[in-house]
Design a protein around this motif. Sequence first.
Motif, short mmCIF file in Angstrom:
data_model
loop_
_atom_site.label_atom_id
_atom_site.label_comp_id
_atom_site.label_asym_id
_atom_site.label_seq_id
_atom_site.Cartn_x
_atom_site.Cartn_y
_atom_site.Cartn_z
N HIS A 31 33.54 24.72 34.59
CA HIS A 31 33.53 23.91 33.24
C HIS A 31 34.74 24.36 32.69
O HIS A 31 35.25 23.29 31.76
CB HIS A 31 32.33 24.26 32.56
N TYR A 32 35.22 25.41 32.63
CA TYR A 32 36.45 25.88 31.84
C TYR A 32 37.67 25.93 32.81
O TYR A 32 37.81 26.93 33.63
CB TYR A 32 36.15 27.15 31.07
N LEU A 33 38.33 24.78 32.50
CA LEU A 33 39.39 24.75 33.67
C LEU A 33 40.49 25.75 33.63
O LEU A 33 41.11 26.12 34.60
CB LEU A 33 39.96 23.38 33.53
N GLU A 34 40.80 26.09 32.47
CA GLU A 34 41.81 27.07 32.46
C GLU A 34 41.28 28.64 32.72
O GLU A 34 42.29 29.17 33.60
CB GLU A 34 42.18 27.35 30.55
N GLU A 35 40.12 28.70 32.61
CA GLU A 35 39.49 30.17 33.14
C GLU A 35 39.65 29.82 34.84
O GLU A 35 40.01 30.93 35.55
CB GLU A 35 38.29 30.35 32.94
N ALA A 36 39.09 28.76 35.13
CA ALA A 36 39.09 28.64 36.80
C ALA A 36 40.54 28.59 37.32
O ALA A 36 40.77 29.10 38.28
CB ALA A 36 38.65 27.09 37.01
N GLN A 37 41.50 28.37 36.49
CA GLN A 37 42.89 28.11 37.15
C GLN A 37 43.34 29.59 37.08
O GLN A 37 44.21 30.17 38.11
CB GLN A 37 43.85 27.36 36.24
N GLU A 38 43.11 30.53 36.21
CA GLU A 38 43.27 31.89 36.23
C GLU A 38 42.61 32.79 37.22
O GLU A 38 43.27 33.61 37.85
CB GLU A 38 43.13 32.39 34.74
N LEU A 39 41.40 32.44 37.37
CA LEU A 39 40.33 33.39 37.97
C LEU A 39 39.98 32.90 39.56
O LEU A 39 39.73 33.89 40.28
CB LEU A 39 39.20 33.50 37.23
N CYS A 40 40.25 31.77 39.70
CA CYS A 40 39.52 31.16 41.06
C CYS A 40 40.73 30.88 42.13
O CYS A 40 41.75 30.43 41.53
CB CYS A 40 38.71 29.97 40.74
N ASP A 41 40.22 31.18 43.38
CA ASP A 41 41.03 30.70 44.59
C ASP A 41 40.77 29.45 45.01
O ASP A 41 41.52 28.68 45.44
CB ASP A 41 40.97 31.73 45.66
N TYR A 42 39.36 29.29 45.10
CA TYR A 42 39.03 27.91 45.41
C TYR A 42 38.23 27.25 44.35
O TYR A 42 37.54 27.79 43.84
CB TYR A 42 37.81 28.03 46.73
N VAL A 43 38.44 25.85 44.41
CA VAL A 43 37.62 24.90 43.24
C VAL A 43 37.08 24.03 43.97
O VAL A 43 37.65 23.30 44.87
CB VAL A 43 38.98 24.58 42.41
N ALA A 44 35.99 23.47 43.52
CA ALA A 44 35.20 22.31 43.66
C ALA A 44 35.10 21.55 42.48
O ALA A 44 35.04 21.92 41.36
CB ALA A 44 33.91 22.82 44.22
N ILE A 45 35.17 19.98 42.56
CA ILE A 45 34.92 19.14 41.72
C ILE A 45 34.02 18.31 41.99
O ILE A 45 33.92 17.78 42.93
CB ILE A 45 36.40 18.44 41.38
N ILE A 46 32.87 18.17 41.14
CA ILE A 46 31.75 17.34 41.16
C ILE A 46 31.81 16.30 40.20
O ILE A 46 31.97 16.43 39.11
CB ILE A 46 30.41 17.91 41.10
N ASN A 47 31.90 14.91 40.73
CA ASN A 47 31.80 13.92 39.64
C ASN A 47 30.71 12.77 40.12
O ASN A 47 30.29 12.45 41.18
CB ASN A 47 33.06 12.88 40.07
N LYS A 48 29.73 12.78 39.04
CA LYS A 48 28.44 11.75 39.12
C LYS A 48 27.62 12.28 40.15
O LYS A 48 27.23 11.58 40.91
CB LYS A 48 28.79 10.43 39.02
N GLY A 49 27.60 13.90 40.40
CA GLY A 49 26.62 14.29 41.28
C GLY A 49 27.06 14.41 42.74
O GLY A 49 26.33 14.91 43.47
N LYS A 50 28.34 14.03 43.15
CA LYS A 50 28.88 13.99 44.36
C LYS A 50 30.09 14.92 44.28
O LYS A 50 31.06 15.06 43.30
CB LYS A 50 29.32 12.63 44.54
N LEU A 51 30.36 15.73 45.49
CA LEU A 51 31.50 16.56 45.45
C LEU A 51 32.56 15.76 45.85
O LEU A 51 32.66 14.85 46.90
CB LEU A 51 31.13 17.43 46.66
N VAL A 52 33.64 15.55 44.99
CA VAL A 52 34.94 14.84 45.24
C VAL A 52 36.10 15.40 45.82
O VAL A 52 36.92 15.06 46.20
CB VAL A 52 35.27 14.07 44.13
N ALA A 53 36.01 17.03 45.61
CA ALA A 53 37.30 17.81 46.12
C ALA A 53 36.66 19.14 46.26
O ALA A 53 35.78 19.72 45.15
CB ALA A 53 38.35 17.87 45.01
N CYS A 54 37.18 19.87 47.15
CA CYS A 54 36.72 21.27 47.39
C CYS A 54 37.74 22.10 48.34
O CYS A 54 38.12 21.55 49.60
CB CYS A 54 35.49 21.56 47.98
N ASP A 55 38.66 22.62 47.62
CA ASP A 55 39.98 23.16 48.48
C ASP A 55 40.51 24.53 47.80
O ASP A 55 40.21 24.76 46.64
CB ASP A 55 41.03 22.20 48.61
N HIS A 56 41.51 25.15 48.38
CA HIS A 56 42.20 26.04 47.80
C HIS A 56 42.99 25.44 46.41
O HIS A 56 43.51 24.56 46.56
CB HIS A 56 43.05 26.95 48.63
#
Length: 112
Positions: free
Chosen positions: A1-26
């Motif tokens: 939910h906090y994209l700045e934190e995700a950019q700093e802390l995460c290696d992999y990111v998943a994006i969900i739009n309207k209940g559907k997984l639309v992206a999941c990658d490094h």
Amino acid sequence: HYLEEAQELCDYVAIINKGKLVACDHKKKLLQGMDQKTLLVGIQEELTDIPPALQPFQPTLLTPSQLQFQLRLGDQAVSNVLEALNSANLHLTDISTKEANLEDVFLRFTKD
């Protein structure tokens, strides 16, 4: 939910739009897929419209003395923009770039 934190802390990111997984990658792969850079250019002159030499790049006139270019890295190099600015007889006062971030990636995958 906090994209700045995700950019700093995460290696992999998943994006969900309207209940559907639309992206999941490094994170790096998602950012590289943006293939985009924002170029901000300050100039000495004050413009009221875009000079013909710059029109192929479709810049936005932010202020009379500041232009913004959205560049696709595979198609338009920063050096090409600089050459076009020179051929338009515009004199630089400032230049900066902004790379795509996770917010840009999120907006790309969730826009309707």
